[in-house]
Motif scaffolding. Structure first.
Motif, short mmCIF file in Angstrom:
data_model
loop_
_atom_site.label_atom_id
_atom_site.label_comp_id
_atom_site.label_asym_id
_atom_site.label_seq_id
_atom_site.Cartn_x
_atom_site.Cartn_y
_atom_site.Cartn_z
N TYR A 378 -144.74 20.59 36.77
CA TYR A 378 -145.21 20.94 35.43
C TYR A 378 -146.69 20.62 35.23
N ALA A 379 -147.40 21.57 34.64
CA ALA A 379 -148.78 21.31 34.21
C ALA A 379 -148.72 20.64 32.84
N PHE A 380 -149.86 20.17 32.35
CA PHE A 380 -149.90 19.49 31.06
C PHE A 380 -150.88 20.19 30.13
N GLY A 381 -150.34 20.91 29.13
CA GLY A 381 -151.19 21.56 28.13
C GLY A 381 -152.17 22.54 28.73
N GLU A 382 -153.44 22.41 28.35
CA GLU A 382 -154.50 23.33 28.79
C GLU A 382 -154.65 23.38 30.31
N GLN A 383 -154.14 22.36 30.99
CA GLN A 383 -154.20 22.34 32.45
C GLN A 383 -153.46 23.54 33.06
N ALA A 384 -152.51 24.10 32.33
CA ALA A 384 -151.77 25.27 32.81
C ALA A 384 -152.72 26.44 33.06
N TYR A 385 -153.70 26.61 32.17
CA TYR A 385 -154.68 27.69 32.36
C TYR A 385 -155.53 27.44 33.60
N GLU A 386 -156.02 26.20 33.72
CA GLU A 386 -156.90 25.85 34.84
C GLU A 386 -156.21 26.09 36.18
N THR A 387 -154.95 25.66 36.31
CA THR A 387 -154.27 25.74 37.61
C THR A 387 -153.87 27.18 37.97
N ILE A 388 -153.26 27.90 37.03
CA ILE A 388 -152.83 29.27 37.35
C ILE A 388 -154.04 30.19 37.51
N ASP A 389 -155.06 30.00 36.70
CA ASP A 389 -156.28 30.79 36.82
C ASP A 389 -156.88 30.65 38.22
N GLU A 390 -156.93 29.42 38.72
CA GLU A 390 -157.48 29.18 40.06
C GLU A 390 -156.55 29.70 41.15
N LEU A 391 -155.24 29.54 40.95
CA LEU A 391 -154.27 29.96 41.97
C LEU A 391 -154.27 31.48 42.16
N LEU A 392 -154.47 32.22 41.06
CA LEU A 392 -154.42 33.69 41.14
C LEU A 392 -155.74 34.31 41.60
N LYS A 393 -156.77 33.50 41.78
CA LYS A 393 -158.05 34.04 42.29
C LYS A 393 -157.93 34.37 43.77
N PRO A 394 -158.75 35.30 44.28
CA PRO A 394 -158.70 35.62 45.72
C PRO A 394 -159.09 34.40 46.56
N PHE A 395 -158.54 34.36 47.79
CA PHE A 395 -158.89 33.27 48.70
C PHE A 395 -160.23 33.58 49.36
N LYS A 396 -161.18 32.68 49.23
CA LYS A 396 -162.55 32.85 49.76
C LYS A 396 -163.17 34.18 49.33
N LYS A 397 -162.89 34.59 48.12
CA LYS A 397 -163.49 35.76 47.44
C LYS A 397 -163.07 37.11 47.99
N ASN A 436 -152.58 35.28 20.17
CA ASN A 436 -151.15 35.37 20.44
C ASN A 436 -150.91 36.36 21.57
N TYR A 437 -149.91 36.08 22.37
CA TYR A 437 -149.68 36.82 23.61
C TYR A 437 -148.27 37.38 23.63
N TYR A 438 -148.19 38.71 23.56
CA TYR A 438 -146.88 39.36 23.67
C TYR A 438 -146.70 39.77 25.13
N PHE A 439 -145.49 39.69 25.65
CA PHE A 439 -145.25 40.06 27.05
C PHE A 439 -143.81 40.54 27.21
N ILE A 498 -152.58 34.67 33.43
CA ILE A 498 -151.88 35.77 34.12
C ILE A 498 -152.45 37.12 33.66
N GLN A 499 -152.63 37.27 32.34
CA GLN A 499 -153.16 38.54 31.81
C GLN A 499 -154.57 38.84 32.33
N SER A 500 -155.43 37.81 32.34
CA SER A 500 -156.80 38.07 32.79
C SER A 500 -156.84 38.39 34.28
N ALA A 501 -155.99 37.74 35.07
CA ALA A 501 -155.98 37.99 36.53
C ALA A 501 -155.41 39.37 36.86
#
Length: 559
Positions: A378-397, A436-439, A498-501
């Motif tokens: 589990y992430a904690f609060g805003e940390q969820a954005y930081e971790t998933i945002d980084e995980l979904l980025k390309p590896f070495k660009k 707000n985020y609808y999905f 997820i949406q931005s990625a």
């Protein structure tokens, strides 16, 4: 001349304003670098918390000391913090390489270091939500400490009540108090707190541990002692934010290291080009759902799968849990304990190495190219954005990840129903903002019917912190056209990343699937059912595994 119409604010509006004021005040104090919680600089924070009166802090606005709220907070702060006049919030600044022993609170994973008798350093590596969490908890215990001071300080010269002197004598005893002495001390402390002997007796042992059975007395004594010194000697408690923390916060430093570590392991095991499914859950439910039941069926004859999961969840089940983990590690699981400072451990499952006939999913119908499952704690609060945002980025660009789905299984407060019920969100509303985020949720309420667990579907609100739960505001969200069914801390941050990625940055497939499901840890609208009223026990086991199994059935194409 027209009469001026008097416009009054509802309690929900006042509460919303108090949360916003707290949020802005905390950011201001952080930028300033330090403040004195019970001095002029802490006025705004104290006033907002008292105006808000969060459910978790019970009787914060009354004269008597709040016991359940105090227990909840003390379990999330490092042992000994009540004795410290200086609390320093730092980034990961290398204390792990020193002689200082890390102190980890029982109910919140954060490294803390007792620098000397007066100073406690608390490492913040999980983003702003961690700071809001700590500052609201500290504000609460300091307010309570002044209630203790008000009840024992007899005059401006520092004369104290007999009860306080007797408590001091009990606290100075080096050994565990014998029963008679303990009950005498409880009698004195009950007077100090404005509580009955029975109320104190009921909660006394929950504060204690094997090493410190009488910790309750020590917590009350030190909170009161420092509050008295603030008034008599003007020795104000001070909270500081280290320059390195102020410089690093918001820059995804820990999240980037965490995500890069995962991608390096994927690359080393030739898994980077395979379809990937990310699951945010705990570190046992996915592993146990796949491997535990066939392994333990002979040990627990004629017992249901959920009975086995309950046995595995018990504190004394270390040995059988290690057997399951051993089997998983031999069948494609890679364990990645965290070294980045995020406090988020990871497991990677290579489904090509799993013999499905010997698992809990013998009907798994996987595609020719076998998927990889990344389970993150589990992430904690805003940390969820930081971790998933980084995980979904390309590896070495240049290497894009083929992430097919992100599934979130979490714990949340419910506004209709009770502990252990399941919530399936259709949207996330970010409290205090217009976001707000609808999905399209791949999970539906219908999938969970027939399991003797109530299921609710609807919008959920992402709150700034559990410590800001307020009945009037939650009632508004629940009863208005928002129709909110529950509250949690990470949903909108996950969805934003997820949406931005997928839709803007195109670093993962455009048609990425999302699954969200939560089980209820508390109902903040019911008296006696807030988080401060105690844990879930085994009530949470069935919904946890039910959600995990439904997520895995979709990934494994089981109809």
């Amino acid at each position: 001349m027209k009469d001026t119409k008097h416009i009054s604010r509802s309690r929900a509006q006042e509460s919303s304003a108090a949360i916003e004021k707290m949020y802005i005040t905390m950011r201001h104090l952080f930028n300033r670098g330090f403040y004195k919680p019970m001095g002029v600089s802490g006025d705004s924070l104290r006033e907002s918390l008292l105006a808000l009166r969060p459910e978790i802090y019970g009787n914060i606005g009354e004269e008597k000391v709040e016991l359940n709220g105090l227990l909840y907070v003390i379990e999330r702060l490092p042992i000994g913090i009540e004795q410290c006049r200086f609390i320093n919030l730092t980034s990961d600044e290398g204390y792990s390489k020193s002689h200082f022993q890390a102190i980890v609170p029982p109910k919140r994973r954060r490294n803390c270091y007792r620098i000397d008798e007066e100073q406690m350093n608390v490492e913040i590596t999980r983003g702003r939500s961690d700071i809001y969490d700590i500052l609201t908890h500290l504000t609460f215990i300091f307010i309570e400490s002044h209630k203790i001071k008000d009840r024992v300080l007899l005059d401006d010269g520092g004369e104290v009540s007999r009860d306080w002197m007797k408590l001091e004598q009990a606290v100075m005893q080096p050994k565990k108090l014998p029963l008679v002495e303990k009950e005498k001390a409880i009698s004195h402390v009950a007077n100090i707190l404005g509580r009955t002997f029975e109320e104190v007796l009921d909660i006394y042992d929950a504060f204690g541990s094997e090493n410190a059975p009488d910790r309750f007395l020590h917590v009350i004594y030190w909170l009161g002692k420092l509050a008295i010194e603030e008034v008599i000697e003007n020795n104000k408690r001070t909270i500081t934010f280290s320059p390195v923390l102020r410089e690093r916060l918001g820059h995804h430093i820990h999240g980037e290291i965490w995500a890069t570590n995962i991608k390096e392991v994927l690359k080393a095991n030739n898994l980077l080009k395979r379809p990937i499914h990310v699951i945010s859950a705990n570190m046992h439910s996915v592993m146990n759902s796949i491997f535990a039941t066939p392994l333990l069926k002979t040990k627990f004859k004629d017992k249901s799968d959920f009975f086995i999961y309950e046995e595995l969840s018990k504190s004394g089940a270390k040995e059988i849990r290690s057997h399951v983990e051993e089997l998983a590690l031999k069948n494609g699981m890679i364990s990645l304990p965290d070294t980045s400072g995020t406090n988020i451990d990871v497991q990677i499952f290579d489904t090509a190495k799993i013999d499905w006939a010997k698992t809990g999913f013998p009907k798994a119908a996987l595609d020719e190219v076998k998927p990889v499952i990344i389970v993150m704690d589990y992430a904690f609060g805003e940390q969820a954005y930081e971790t998933i945002d980084e995980l979904l980025k390309p590896f070495k660009k240049e290497t894009l990840l083929e992430v097919r789905s992100v599934s979130i299984m979490g714990k949340a407060g419910i506004l209709e129903g009770g502990k252990g019920d399941i919530m399936i969100p259709t949207a996330h509303i970010n409290e205090g903002t217009a976001d707000n985020y609808y999905f399209e949720n791949e999970l539906t309420g219908k999938m969970f019917e027939g399991n003797d667990i109530a299921v609710f579907e609807g919008a959920m609100v992402t709150v700034l912190g559990t410590s800001l739960q307020n009945r009037d505001l939650l009632k508004f969200f629940h009863e208005s056209t928002w129709g909110v069914i529950g509250l949690e801390m990470e949903g909108s941050y996950y969805q934003k990343a997820i949406q931005s990625a997928s839709k803007i940055r195109k670093s993962v497939p455009h048609d990425i699937k999302v699954r969200y499901a939560y089980y209820a840890s508390d109902n903040p609208l019911e008296t006696g059912s807030t988080l401060a009223s105690g844990g879930l026990g085994t009530t949470g086991v069935k919904p946890t595994y039910l959600i995990t199994i439904k997520i895995l059935e979709q990934i494994f194409n089981i109809k």
